[in-house]
Design an enzyme around this catalytic site. Sequence first.
Site, mmCIF file in Angstrom:
data_model
loop_
_atom_site.group_PDB
_atom_site.id
_atom_site.type_symbol
_atom_site.label_atom_id
_atom_site.label_comp_id
_atom_site.label_asym_id
_atom_site.label_seq_id
_atom_site.Cartn_x
_atom_site.Cartn_y
_atom_site.Cartn_z
ATOM 1 N N LYS A 146 60.754 7.451 -24.551
ATOM 2 C CA LYS A 146 59.706 7.822 -23.583
ATOM 3 C C LYS A 146 58.479 8.388 -24.300
ATOM 4 O O LYS A 146 57.348 7.989 -24.013
ATOM 5 C CB LYS A 146 60.278 8.826 -22.575
ATOM 6 C CG LYS A 146 59.311 9.258 -21.494
ATOM 7 C CD LYS A 146 60.027 9.688 -20.232
ATOM 8 C CE LYS A 146 60.653 11.058 -20.318
ATOM 9 N NZ LYS A 146 59.658 12.155 -20.328
ATOM 10 N N ARG A 170 54.111 23.073 -12.810
ATOM 11 C CA ARG A 170 54.342 23.283 -14.253
ATOM 12 C C ARG A 170 53.089 23.839 -14.922
ATOM 13 O O ARG A 170 51.969 23.455 -14.581
ATOM 14 C CB ARG A 170 54.786 21.965 -14.893
ATOM 15 C CG ARG A 170 56.092 21.486 -14.282
ATOM 16 C CD ARG A 170 56.611 20.246 -14.950
ATOM 17 N NE ARG A 170 56.939 20.462 -16.342
ATOM 18 C CZ ARG A 170 57.285 19.492 -17.171
ATOM 19 N NH1 ARG A 170 57.326 18.239 -16.738
ATOM 20 N NH2 ARG A 170 57.588 19.758 -18.417
ATOM 21 N N ASP A 218 65.015 18.522 -24.522
ATOM 22 C CA ASP A 218 65.356 17.790 -23.297
ATOM 23 C C ASP A 218 66.868 17.603 -23.126
ATOM 24 O O ASP A 218 67.307 17.058 -22.110
ATOM 25 C CB ASP A 218 64.695 16.401 -23.312
ATOM 26 C CG ASP A 218 63.177 16.515 -23.201
ATOM 27 O OD1 ASP A 218 62.698 17.504 -22.619
ATOM 28 O OD2 ASP A 218 62.483 15.613 -23.706
ATOM 29 N N LYS A 224 60.404 23.113 -17.323
ATOM 30 C CA LYS A 224 60.531 21.648 -17.369
ATOM 31 C C LYS A 224 60.373 21.087 -15.943
ATOM 32 O O LYS A 224 59.825 21.754 -15.081
ATOM 33 C CB LYS A 224 61.877 21.279 -18.008
ATOM 34 C CG LYS A 224 61.932 21.633 -19.493
ATOM 35 C CD LYS A 224 60.910 20.835 -20.272
ATOM 36 C CE LYS A 224 60.794 21.295 -21.705
ATOM 37 N NZ LYS A 224 59.665 20.669 -22.395
ATOM 38 N N ARG A 243 52.719 7.372 -25.987
ATOM 39 C CA ARG A 243 51.736 7.442 -27.073
ATOM 40 C C ARG A 243 51.234 6.051 -27.463
ATOM 41 O O ARG A 243 50.058 5.871 -27.792
ATOM 42 C CB ARG A 243 52.360 8.147 -28.283
ATOM 43 C CG ARG A 243 52.512 9.668 -28.056
ATOM 44 C CD ARG A 243 53.563 10.244 -28.975
ATOM 45 N NE ARG A 243 53.632 11.703 -28.955
ATOM 46 C CZ ARG A 243 54.231 12.439 -28.019
ATOM 47 N NH1 ARG A 243 54.813 11.852 -26.983
ATOM 48 N NH2 ARG A 243 54.250 13.763 -28.111
ATOM 49 N N ARG A 259 65.241 24.353 -15.565
ATOM 50 C CA ARG A 259 66.481 23.708 -16.018
ATOM 51 C C ARG A 259 67.562 24.692 -16.427
ATOM 52 O O ARG A 259 68.743 24.346 -16.373
ATOM 53 C CB ARG A 259 66.179 22.781 -17.207
ATOM 54 C CG ARG A 259 65.826 21.421 -16.753
ATOM 55 C CD ARG A 259 65.838 20.409 -17.872
ATOM 56 N NE ARG A 259 65.214 19.215 -17.338
ATOM 57 C CZ ARG A 259 64.479 18.368 -18.024
ATOM 58 N NH1 ARG A 259 64.278 18.569 -19.318
ATOM 59 N NH2 ARG A 259 63.957 17.312 -17.448
ATOM 60 N N SER A 269 55.317 23.166 -28.740
ATOM 61 C CA SER A 269 55.206 22.088 -27.759
ATOM 62 C C SER A 269 54.505 20.872 -28.358
ATOM 63 O O SER A 269 53.336 20.936 -28.746
ATOM 64 C CB SER A 269 54.429 22.566 -26.524
ATOM 65 O OG SER A 269 54.022 21.447 -25.757
#
Length: 449
Positions: free
Chosen positions: A32, A133, A330, A357, A37, A361, A178
């Site tokens: 993903k 978010r 993730d 997230k 990108r 989560r 991040s």
Amino acid sequence: MNQDQKNNMSSLSLFSSKSSNLSGEIIIPGDKSISHRCVILSSLAIGESKITGLLNSSDVYCTINCMKSLGSSIDFNSYNECIINGIGIGSLKEAERPIDFGNSGTAARLILGLVSTYPIETIFIGDESLSQRPMKRVTEPLVDFGANFNLRNSEFLPIKVKGAELPIPITHEMKVASAQVKSAIMLAGLNTPGTTTIIEKEKTRDHTETLFKYYGYEINVEKKDGKNFISFEGQKVLNPVNIKIPGDPSSAAYPLVAGLICKNSNIKIKSVLSNSTRNGIYKCLDEMGANIRYSNKKSEAGEITYDLEVSSSILNPIDVPAKRAPSMIDDYPVLAIAASMANGTSIFRGLSELKVKESDRLLGIYHILSKNGIDASIDDDNLIIKGNTEGPKGGAFIETKLDHRIAMSSIILGMVSDKPIRVDDTETIKTSFPDFIELMKKLGAKLSA
Ligand code: S3P
């Protein structure tokens, strides 16, 4: 299930029941992060790029639609390869309407960076989950390029962006680990004269850096005093590419964990990305004694891939250090399912980033486990899971709250539970792994409407 839950249940709810003897060979869809990108960088290259194995998911479609509305030409040929005619750095046009980023944090954050150094105005909107978010972590450094942002409650989508007329390059030391924030700054730097520099204390996924090189863009990455320095000159040229996207290791982790915890199973998974900034869960599973064999090493898209073969294993508990979080951010939900089947108590440390997230989560994992009879607790930012090799009681109804990884993890847990687990909404899985249910059924998983 109470009346509210019944009313909220979509026609795409699903029962997951005890399964064994999983077997077969599967191909995992494209990564993903790399897919997003590639769509962006191909749009900024000069000439035609061909992308094979682009992840065909709703998140990636958000990026495709966005790049089209900013002027790129994107199509699929009869082999389902994505053909992009890039317009070159500096040539984006203003979108006619607000751009809808759906559920995709990666698309929204990366493209906030991209448009921030163009003299255009853009409005960013998203679904209920994305609109909750945090976005200031991205817009704050981008203001230093000269961009202007108007965020709802100073933090959330919708956001109105007025890009810089004359962007100025920045040197930025990352405040949060991040890759989305880092990549947003890198994309902003592409249309900025002079040198943009980013300093990371903790190294995050490095696909943007790798792809810059793959598209022929000069970039310098070096380690100094224990920190990662990334720097490059803006307003140079990206060359078009022919590129094949490796299989997503975060998606592969679901059938992989299923193969480990369901009895008498043996699964082969082809061409999975192996990258030290993404491998945390694989390290953990190896340390837990998982039976995973790696073969057929190949090079794709400037990255390495392996074929994996996994078979049912007795798993030991694990103490996951906080410093491993960026390389498996993730993957905690599905690792928690593996830990719930281990022969002892596991602890996952330093999970604060999980709270921002697609849903909270940390709480979501705790609910999946505790509602199905697993002894779990949250202590500050740590999660403690008491494993039971016999498998849990199960029987719970799980509200996925627009979070694909909570949905898939619940489904994997149902496959080792005494009573079936029901998830309210499988539609959300389309954001990252559209064929997940079909693929799991093909392996022998007992999933039913
Ligand atoms: C991503 C980075 C991570 C990850 C997300 C994809 C990326 O987010 O959770 O699914 O492609 O850069 P953060 O940058 O917020 O950690």
